[in-house]
Design a protein around this motif. Structure first.
Motif, PDB file in Angstrom:
ATOM      1  N   GLU A 182     -12.527   8.813  -2.961  1.00 48.55           N
ATOM      2  CA  GLU A 182     -11.183   8.483  -3.425  1.00 48.55           C
ATOM      3  C   GLU A 182     -10.215   8.372  -2.252  1.00 48.55           C
ATOM      4  O   GLU A 182      -9.338   7.499  -2.230  1.00 48.55           O
ATOM      5  CB  GLU A 182     -10.697   9.548  -4.415  1.00 48.55           C
ATOM      6  CG  GLU A 182      -9.347   9.240  -5.031  1.00 48.55           C
ATOM      7  CD  GLU A 182      -8.880  10.319  -6.003  1.00 48.55           C
ATOM      8  OE1 GLU A 182      -7.717  10.234  -6.440  1.00 48.55           O
ATOM      9  OE2 GLU A 182      -9.676  11.235  -6.299  1.00 48.55           O
ATOM     10  N   LEU A 183     -10.379   9.242  -1.261  1.00 43.63           N
ATOM     11  CA  LEU A 183      -9.531   9.176  -0.077  1.00 43.63           C
ATOM     12  C   LEU A 183      -9.711   7.845   0.640  1.00 43.63           C
ATOM     13  O   LEU A 183      -8.728   7.219   1.077  1.00 43.63           O
ATOM     14  CB  LEU A 183      -9.855  10.333   0.869  1.00 43.63           C
ATOM     15  CG  LEU A 183      -9.079  10.327   2.186  1.00 43.63           C
ATOM     16  CD1 LEU A 183      -7.599  10.629   1.947  1.00 43.63           C
ATOM     17  CD2 LEU A 183      -9.675  11.333   3.165  1.00 43.63           C
ATOM     18  N   ASP A 184     -10.948   7.402   0.782  1.00 41.64           N
ATOM     19  CA  ASP A 184     -11.213   6.109   1.425  1.00 41.64           C
ATOM     20  C   ASP A 184     -10.425   4.996   0.743  1.00 41.64           C
ATOM     21  O   ASP A 184      -9.837   4.129   1.403  1.00 41.64           O
ATOM     22  CB  ASP A 184     -12.704   5.780   1.374  1.00 41.64           C
ATOM     23  CG  ASP A 184     -13.538   6.618   2.332  1.00 41.64           C
ATOM     24  OD1 ASP A 184     -12.942   7.301   3.192  1.00 41.64           O
ATOM     25  OD2 ASP A 184     -14.778   6.587   2.220  1.00 41.64           O
ATOM     26  N   GLU A 185     -10.400   5.028  -0.588  1.00 42.64           N
ATOM     27  CA  GLU A 185      -9.690   3.996  -1.345  1.00 42.64           C
ATOM     28  C   GLU A 185      -8.186   4.083  -1.112  1.00 42.64           C
ATOM     29  O   GLU A 185      -7.507   3.064  -0.927  1.00 42.64           O
ATOM     30  CB  GLU A 185      -9.998   4.153  -2.838  1.00 42.64           C
ATOM     31  CG  GLU A 185      -9.320   3.107  -3.711  1.00 42.64           C
ATOM     32  CD  GLU A 185      -9.552   3.350  -5.190  1.00 42.64           C
ATOM     33  OE1 GLU A 185      -8.861   2.704  -5.991  1.00 42.64           O
ATOM     34  OE2 GLU A 185     -10.404   4.195  -5.537  1.00 42.64           O
ATOM     35  N   ILE A 186      -7.637   5.307  -1.095  1.00 40.32           N
ATOM     36  CA  ILE A 186      -6.200   5.501  -0.866  1.00 40.32           C
ATOM     37  C   ILE A 186      -5.811   4.991   0.518  1.00 40.32           C
ATOM     38  O   ILE A 186      -4.798   4.297   0.691  1.00 40.32           O
ATOM     39  CB  ILE A 186      -5.826   6.989  -1.023  1.00 40.32           C
ATOM     40  CG1 ILE A 186      -5.940   7.405  -2.492  1.00 40.32           C
ATOM     41  CG2 ILE A 186      -4.422   7.264  -0.492  1.00 40.32           C
ATOM     42  CD1 ILE A 186      -5.836   8.908  -2.713  1.00 40.32           C
ATOM     43  N   VAL A 187      -6.630   5.328   1.524  1.00 37.87           N
ATOM     44  CA  VAL A 187      -6.334   4.898   2.887  1.00 37.87           C
ATOM     45  C   VAL A 187      -6.395   3.377   2.991  1.00 37.87           C
ATOM     46  O   VAL A 187      -5.517   2.741   3.599  1.00 37.87           O
ATOM     47  CB  VAL A 187      -7.311   5.555   3.885  1.00 37.87           C
ATOM     48  CG1 VAL A 187      -7.182   4.921   5.271  1.00 37.87           C
ATOM     49  CG2 VAL A 187      -7.063   7.052   3.958  1.00 37.87           C
ATOM     50  N   GLU A 188      -7.399   2.783   2.383  1.00 39.38           N
ATOM     51  CA  GLU A 188      -7.542   1.321   2.443  1.00 39.38           C
ATOM     52  C   GLU A 188      -6.348   0.627   1.793  1.00 39.38           C
ATOM     53  O   GLU A 188      -5.782  -0.322   2.347  1.00 39.38           O
ATOM     54  CB  GLU A 188      -8.840   0.898   1.755  1.00 39.38           C
ATOM     55  CG  GLU A 188      -9.085  -0.610   1.807  1.00 39.38           C
ATOM     56  CD  GLU A 188     -10.373  -1.017   1.102  1.00 39.38           C
ATOM     57  OE1 GLU A 188     -10.735  -2.208   1.202  1.00 39.38           O
ATOM     58  OE2 GLU A 188     -10.999  -0.153   0.447  1.00 39.38           O
ATOM     59  N   ARG A 189      -5.936   1.109   0.612  1.00 41.97           N
ATOM     60  CA  ARG A 189      -4.804   0.499  -0.095  1.00 41.97           C
ATOM     61  C   ARG A 189      -3.505   0.689   0.674  1.00 41.97           C
ATOM     62  O   ARG A 189      -2.705  -0.245   0.807  1.00 41.97           O
ATOM     63  CB  ARG A 189      -4.679   1.106  -1.495  1.00 41.97           C
ATOM     64  CG  ARG A 189      -5.743   0.645  -2.475  1.00 41.97           C
ATOM     65  CD  ARG A 189      -5.876   1.602  -3.641  1.00 41.97           C
ATOM     66  NE  ARG A 189      -4.630   1.877  -4.328  1.00 41.97           N
ATOM     67  CZ  ARG A 189      -4.356   3.015  -4.974  1.00 41.97           C
ATOM     68  NH1 ARG A 189      -5.247   3.984  -4.978  1.00 41.97           N
ATOM     69  NH2 ARG A 189      -3.216   3.164  -5.594  1.00 41.97           N
ATOM     70  N   SER A 190      -3.284   1.884   1.190  1.00 43.46           N
ATOM     71  CA  SER A 190      -2.030   2.178   1.883  1.00 43.46           C
ATOM     72  C   SER A 190      -1.943   1.413   3.193  1.00 43.46           C
ATOM     73  O   SER A 190      -0.914   0.795   3.504  1.00 43.46           O
ATOM     74  CB  SER A 190      -1.933   3.680   2.149  1.00 43.46           C
ATOM     75  OG  SER A 190      -2.002   4.420   0.950  1.00 43.46           O
ATOM     76  N   ASP A 191      -2.998   1.465   3.971  1.00 45.39           N
ATOM     77  CA  ASP A 191      -3.032   0.765   5.251  1.00 45.39           C
ATOM     78  C   ASP A 191      -2.853  -0.735   5.033  1.00 45.39           C
ATOM     79  O   ASP A 191      -2.110  -1.395   5.759  1.00 45.39           O
ATOM     80  CB  ASP A 191      -4.356   1.068   5.953  1.00 45.39           C
ATOM     81  CG  ASP A 191      -4.477   0.384   7.301  1.00 45.39           C
ATOM     82  OD1 ASP A 191      -3.970   0.945   8.286  1.00 45.39           O
ATOM     83  OD2 ASP A 191      -5.078  -0.716   7.365  1.00 45.39           O
ATOM     84  N   GLY A 192      -3.510  -1.257   4.011  1.00 45.62           N
ATOM     85  CA  GLY A 192      -3.409  -2.685   3.726  1.00 45.62           C
ATOM     86  C   GLY A 192      -2.024  -3.107   3.287  1.00 45.62           C
ATOM     87  O   GLY A 192      -1.629  -4.265   3.480  1.00 45.62           O
ATOM     88  N   ALA A 193      -1.256  -2.190   2.695  1.00 42.25           N
ATOM     89  CA  ALA A 193       0.095  -2.500   2.244  1.00 42.25           C
ATOM     90  C   ALA A 193       1.141  -2.272   3.327  1.00 42.25           C
ATOM     91  O   ALA A 193       2.340  -2.431   3.083  1.00 42.25           O
ATOM     92  CB  ALA A 193       0.433  -1.656   1.015  1.00 42.25           C
ATOM     93  N   GLY A 194       0.698  -1.893   4.540  1.00 37.62           N
ATOM     94  CA  GLY A 194       1.618  -1.737   5.651  1.00 37.62           C
ATOM     95  C   GLY A 194       2.182  -0.345   5.822  1.00 37.62           C
ATOM     96  O   GLY A 194       3.202  -0.171   6.499  1.00 37.62           O
TER      97      GLY A 194
END
Length: 520
Positions: free
Chosen positions: A316-328
């Protein structure tokens, strides 16, 4: 002709905290910006007819402290509810809670730390029923990952709390709750906007009195972001605020166009905040090896893993990091145990450039040698809380939970700094007091934890500024930077063994005095 200064602070021992830590006698400010640092004689040439002269009487002038990890609403809650941080026993906590006004809907206490008591145990339902059997009573442990509640709370909210996060004995709840069960209480007592404003103003006054000119606020799920912006519009904000949003706000923040560093000089969007594990106090920090006192926890009916638990699983952390990083967004993740730190570093490694985004790990209490090298190589910021070193003393909490060998490997600030890692200091409001944290670091029990006075001060100024992309404007006293200062009554270099008892004489934000304790 050079324009006169708005403010001159003179007759001071000015420490710039730049690489060479140059010293001076005076600082001149114009338009909230530092325009000269020099001898009192040279700076006096900027004295005009409307210049305010502040004579500091030989006191020490430093860059303002920036608390890189705090919870201002919680800090305010300490001030308007029962402050249990100085309690020395369960009975003392009960007495402090009982002293609250009888007309309160909820009786709340914050900050107990059973590891400092002779009777080292959590508060229980039985203890808090002594406070009231008709009104809900809650005592939050200092780490905010553990709380104790009375029977009224269990009757009202018990069915909403996960069974695995409620301690039981002989099949009955003891009143001790952790992690998601505590979140149920937080959501129930969440204050309205007016109360939130009162809490933030109380916390702001206390922070200014302790030399804090800026905070990175982990706002949980609260009304604080809007209240902060209202305070700025009303001219009532006396510190800079960097808002780190909870991970369940990613889509909402992205939808309204927020990105990291969006905002004004006073209120700025920071990171997206997530968890991985819990705390050592609650035995919920995630370790690679079992807790030293795992057998003690096993005496109850709990089935918690003897190595702690995941609050947010790595997947779940991997997904949060990917979404957040991708959104800037910058990302910051709570990780205390070595397994949790590994999971966060792994997640950041999957992003394009974690160092450039200044992704952060909060707490970093038990990092391995390899993980420390990864911090240095990746540029990920270690956002740490030096006041936690109070638990690193022999026979303290870390000894009990981790054993002596691992206790000496906690909070290794010397090792992190020597490796080349970015180090930022904050308080986690345990308590909100930079000088206490600096004192703990300078006088730490183990060499790998210990920093010099200058290094510790820099972690609470320039290091914290870097963690918030503010190193060009804040963190040192240099021409062109914002005029945020703290003035100390005594030199921390000359009183290194007593830094925690040095008084803050003045706090200045943007060239405006927001606290003046010289005549107190």
């Amino acid at each position: 002709m050079t324009a006169p200064a708005d403010v001159i602070l003179t007759n001071a021992e000015v420490h710039t905290l730049t690489d060479g830590d140059e010293t001076a006698e005076a600082v001149a400010v114009r338009g909230g910006e530092i325009v000269r640092i020099d001898s009192a004689y040279e700076v006096a040439f900027l004295d005009g007819t409307e210049t305010e002269i502040i004579d500091l009487g030989g006191r020490v002038l430093l860059p303002g402290f920036i608390d890189a990890h705090t919870h201002m609403q919680t800090a305010g809650s300490y001030l308007v509810n029962a402050d249990l941080s100085a309690a020395d026993s369960p009975a003392d906590c009960v007495n402090l809670l009982a002293e609250l006004n009888a007309d309160r809907e909820w009786v709340l206490g914050y900050g107990f730390d059973e590891s400092m008591w002779d009777e080292s145990r959590y508060l229980t339902r039985e203890d808090l029923d002594e406070v009231s059997e008709t009104r809900p009573v809650v005592a939050f442990r200092e780490d905010l990952h553990v709380a104790s509640v009375n029977g009224v709370v269990l009757d009202r909210l018990g069915e909403e709390m996960p069974d695995e996060d409620m301690e039981t004995e002989d099949g009955e709840p003891t009143g001790v709750i952790v992690e998601d069960a505590v979140n149920v209480v937080y959501e129930t007592i969440e204050p309205d906007a007016e109360t939130t404003r009162k809490l933030l103003l109380a916390a702001q006054r206390d922070a200014n009195e302790k030399g804090v000119t800026g905070v990175h606020d982990m706002v949980r799920r609260s009304r604080a972001p809007k209240v902060y912006r209202d305070l700025e519009l009303d001219g009532d904000l006396t510190m800079r605020v960097r808002i780190n949003y909870w991970s369940d706000h990613i889509e909402a923040a992205d939808e309204v166009g927020l990105v990291t560093n969006h905002g004004s000089q006073m209120v700025t969007t920071g990171a997206i905040k997530s968890f991985t594990d819990g705390s050592f106090g609650g035995r919920t920090a995630k370790l690679s090896e079992p807790y030293a006192d795992a057998d003690d926890a096993a005496d109850t009916d709990d089935n918690d893993d003897v190595t702690g638990q995941w609050v947010v699983a790595p997947e779940e952390l991997d997904e949060i990091v990917e979404r957040s990083d991708g959104a800037g967004f910058q990302v910051t993740a709570h990780a205390i145990g070595d397994e949790a730190i590994e999971a966060v570093l792994d997640a950041y490694e999957k992003t394009e450039d974690a160092g450039e985004k200044r992704h952060r790990v909060e707490h970093v209490e038990l990092a391995t040698d390899e993980q420390i090298e990864r911090f240095a190589e990746s540029g990920v910021v270690a956002s740490v809380q030096p006041n936690f070193l109070k638990w690193a003393q022999p026979d303290g909490l870390y000894d009990a939970r981790l054993g002596e060998e691992r206790r000496t490997r906690t909070n290794r600030y010397r090792t992190l700094l020597d490796a080349g890692a970015h180090l930022a200091f904050g308080s986690d409001c345990m308590p909100l007091d930079p000088l206490l944290g600096i004192h703990q670091t300078v006088n730490a029990p183990v060499e790998e934890q210990r920093l010099s006075v200058t290094e510790a001060l820099r972690a609470y100024t320039l290091g914290a500024a870097y963690a918030g992309f503010d190193e060009d404007d804040l963190g040192t006293i240099e021409k062109g930077k914002r005029a945020d200062f703290v003035v100390l009554d005594r030199s921390p270099w000359e009183h290194a063994d007593d830094i925690e008892n040095i008084d803050v004489a003045m706090t200045v934000v943007d060239g405006t005095v927001v606290f003046d304790g010289r005549n107190d």
